[in-house]
Design an enzyme around this catalytic site. Structure first.
Site, PDB file in Angstrom:
ATOM      1  N   ASP A 147      34.371  73.745  91.267  1.00 62.24           N
ATOM      2  CA  ASP A 147      34.445  73.789  92.726  1.00 62.24           C
ATOM      3  C   ASP A 147      35.853  73.459  93.203  1.00 62.24           C
ATOM      4  O   ASP A 147      36.033  72.758  94.203  1.00 62.24           O
ATOM      5  CB  ASP A 147      33.425  72.801  93.320  1.00 62.24           C
ATOM      6  CG  ASP A 147      33.196  73.011  94.811  1.00 62.24           C
ATOM      7  OD1 ASP A 147      33.474  74.117  95.309  1.00 62.24           O
ATOM      8  OD2 ASP A 147      32.754  72.055  95.483  1.00 62.24           O
ATOM      9  N   CYS A 206      11.782  83.451  95.279  1.00 56.79           N
ATOM     10  CA  CYS A 206      11.547  82.834  96.584  1.00 56.79           C
ATOM     11  C   CYS A 206      10.322  83.430  97.283  1.00 56.79           C
ATOM     12  O   CYS A 206       9.675  82.760  98.094  1.00 56.79           O
ATOM     13  CB  CYS A 206      12.773  82.991  97.480  1.00 56.79           C
ATOM     14  SG  CYS A 206      14.156  81.930  97.020  1.00 56.79           S
ATOM     15  N   CYS A 221       8.311  82.627 100.898  1.00 56.57           N
ATOM     16  CA  CYS A 221       8.554  81.253 101.341  1.00 56.57           C
ATOM     17  C   CYS A 221       9.755  81.187 102.279  1.00 56.57           C
ATOM     18  O   CYS A 221      10.806  81.792 102.027  1.00 56.57           O
ATOM     19  CB  CYS A 221       8.794  80.353 100.135  1.00 56.57           C
ATOM     20  SG  CYS A 221       9.163  78.634 100.558  1.00 56.57           S
ATOM     21  N   CYS A 244      12.997  76.476 103.481  1.00 59.00           N
ATOM     22  CA  CYS A 244      14.378  76.042 103.722  1.00 59.00           C
ATOM     23  C   CYS A 244      14.866  76.486 105.095  1.00 59.00           C
ATOM     24  O   CYS A 244      15.591  75.753 105.782  1.00 59.00           O
ATOM     25  CB  CYS A 244      15.302  76.565 102.626  1.00 59.00           C
ATOM     26  SG  CYS A 244      15.355  78.365 102.457  1.00 59.00           S
ATOM     27  N   CYS A 285      15.720  73.607 108.244  1.00 57.20           N
ATOM     28  CA  CYS A 285      17.152  73.388 108.511  1.00 57.20           C
ATOM     29  C   CYS A 285      17.324  72.799 109.915  1.00 57.20           C
ATOM     30  O   CYS A 285      16.921  73.421 110.903  1.00 57.20           O
ATOM     31  CB  CYS A 285      17.924  74.695 108.393  1.00 57.20           C
ATOM     32  SG  CYS A 285      19.704  74.501 108.725  1.00 57.20           S
ATOM     33  N   CYS A 287      26.089  74.393 109.905  1.00 63.58           N
ATOM     34  CA  CYS A 287      25.579  73.609 108.778  1.00 63.58           C
ATOM     35  C   CYS A 287      26.032  72.149 108.873  1.00 63.58           C
ATOM     36  O   CYS A 287      27.223  71.866 109.071  1.00 63.58           O
ATOM     37  CB  CYS A 287      26.054  74.230 107.469  1.00 63.58           C
ATOM     38  SG  CYS A 287      25.521  73.351 105.991  1.00 63.58           S
ATOM     39  N   CYS A 292      17.331  71.492 102.954  1.00 63.00           N
ATOM     40  CA  CYS A 292      16.863  72.751 102.362  1.00 63.00           C
ATOM     41  C   CYS A 292      16.463  72.568 100.904  1.00 63.00           C
ATOM     42  O   CYS A 292      15.672  73.356 100.365  1.00 63.00           O
ATOM     43  CB  CYS A 292      17.908  73.845 102.513  1.00 63.00           C
ATOM     44  SG  CYS A 292      19.485  73.508 101.702  1.00 63.00           S
ATOM     45  N   CYS A 303      12.257  72.350  99.414  1.00 69.68           N
ATOM     46  CA  CYS A 303      12.066  73.574  98.626  1.00 69.68           C
ATOM     47  C   CYS A 303      10.977  73.342  97.579  1.00 69.68           C
ATOM     48  O   CYS A 303      11.068  72.397  96.777  1.00 69.68           O
ATOM     49  CB  CYS A 303      13.365  73.966  97.934  1.00 69.68           C
ATOM     50  SG  CYS A 303      13.184  75.351  96.780  1.00 69.68           S
TER      51      CYS A 303
END
Length: 351
Positions: free
Chosen positions: A136, A192, A195, A198, A202, A218, A248, A252
């Protein structure tokens, strides 16, 4: 023959170094490049100007590091065993919620050291080769590469999900000029389904559509990447989240399969998993610098730390202790956290 043997050894070595999974992929990211360019064109990257400035080097590994033809992608679980219950802290407005990934030692340092050790073992086996380690830390499409390497699929919240491990894990990569064989011939299936947990949970509606995140909304972006004054309309929605947001992931369904980490480096420090807002707002700058040494929290700096806490205190239940805390600190604050503290006080004085 030597490379095929190396590929087999990589999986064993990665487990010995504390990674839960390793995969290998080629560098063809054309599909993800189109998604990235659309995201930037819609200005959903907010003030993260580097996202646009790096251009296609993010989606074309061989332009970032010439000669790259393979990418080794790894994941490491980080959900700490000995930590206060995340949902309980999130539901306690007098406590400060810190994203689970930031409770302990900076993951950049932990993963980079392990990946370098993996590269050193590769060098011992095959001699000199071209490579670079990433955690990252550069224009890298780590989620797309992880998906192509077979580590999981990109869920509707835009995080990587794994059927056996959920999403509570870090990613890291080694770009290399070794022509390694991909470990996954096909992209892992998307599980997913219908569903929308998430999206529904949020707090700011930042997941504007399945697989589409608007960073400008966000909470993680607002409390970490964003350096300015948090929009007033969003402040009440942030709740008690003072560094990042895990909603999220917390809600999940796939995270019922998440594994707790055995890495001591990711264990909570300085009670960051359960501290109160008042307690953290009382830290001096010296205390902040001391207690966030070696932590990813250090990167946002003291002013943004106080800004975030002021917003959370504005969202906390009104009490003499909260009001007194804000009033006592207000004269000492610089303009950015000071403006947010004034807003917080106004929330408690509306009656």
């Amino acid at each position: 023959m030597e490379l095929r043997a190396l590929e087999n050894d990589l999986h064993e070595w990665s487990r010995e170094l504390g990674f839960q999974q390793l995969g290998i992929t080629d560098i063809d990211l054309r599909e993800h490049e189109a998604h990235l360019e659309r995201w930037i064109a819609l200005e959903r990257h907010g003030e993260m100007a580097w996202m646009a400035r790096h251009g296609r080097r993010r989606s074309r590994p061989d332009e970032l590091i010439p000669g790259t033809c393979s990418v080794i992608s790894v994941r490491m679980d980080y959900l700490p065993d000995h930590a206060a219950d995340a949902a309980q802290v999130l539901g306690s407005p007098s406590q400060a919620y810190v994203s689970r990934y930031a409770l302990g030692r900076d993951y950049h340092k932990v993963l980079r050291k392990r990946l370098q050790s993996l590269a050193d073992r590769m060098h011992e086996r095959v001699g000199d080769f071209g490579y670079r380690v990433f955690v990252d830390s550069a224009p890298v499409l780590e989620k797309a590469l992880a998906q192509k390497a077979g580590l999981g699929w990109i869920g509707k919240h835009t995080n990587v999900l794994n059927k056996e491990a959920g999403s509570w894990f870090f990613l890291g990569e080694i770009y290399t000029d070794l022509p390694l064989a991909p470990t996954a011939a096909e992209t892992p299936a998307n599980h997913c389904g219908s569903c929308t947990a998430c999206i529904d949970v949020c707090p700011t509606g930042a997941i504007v559509a399945p697989y589409e995140l608007d960073a400008r909304l966000c909470v993680s972006y607002l409390t970490i990447e964003f350096a300015g004054s948090i929009p007033i309309s969003l402040r009440p929605l942030i709740g008690n989240r003072v560094y990042g947001c895990d909603d999220c992931q917390l809600f999940c369904p796939w995270n019922k399969f998440a594994k707790l980490t055995s890495e001591g480096d990711f264990s909570p420090r300085h009670r960051l998993d359960e501290a109160t807002l008042i307690e953290l707002f009382g830290w001096s700058e010296a205390q902040f610098l001391s207690r966030t040494e070696g932590s990813p929290i250090r990167r946002i700096g003291y002013e943004r730390w106080l800004r975030n806490l002021a917003v959370a205190l504005g969202n906390a239940p009104t009490s003499p202790a909260v009001v007194q805390c804000l009033e006592a600190r207000l004269p000492t604050l610089s303009p950015l956290p000071g403006e947010h503290a004034q807003w917080a006080l106004a929330q408690h004085n509306r009656g």
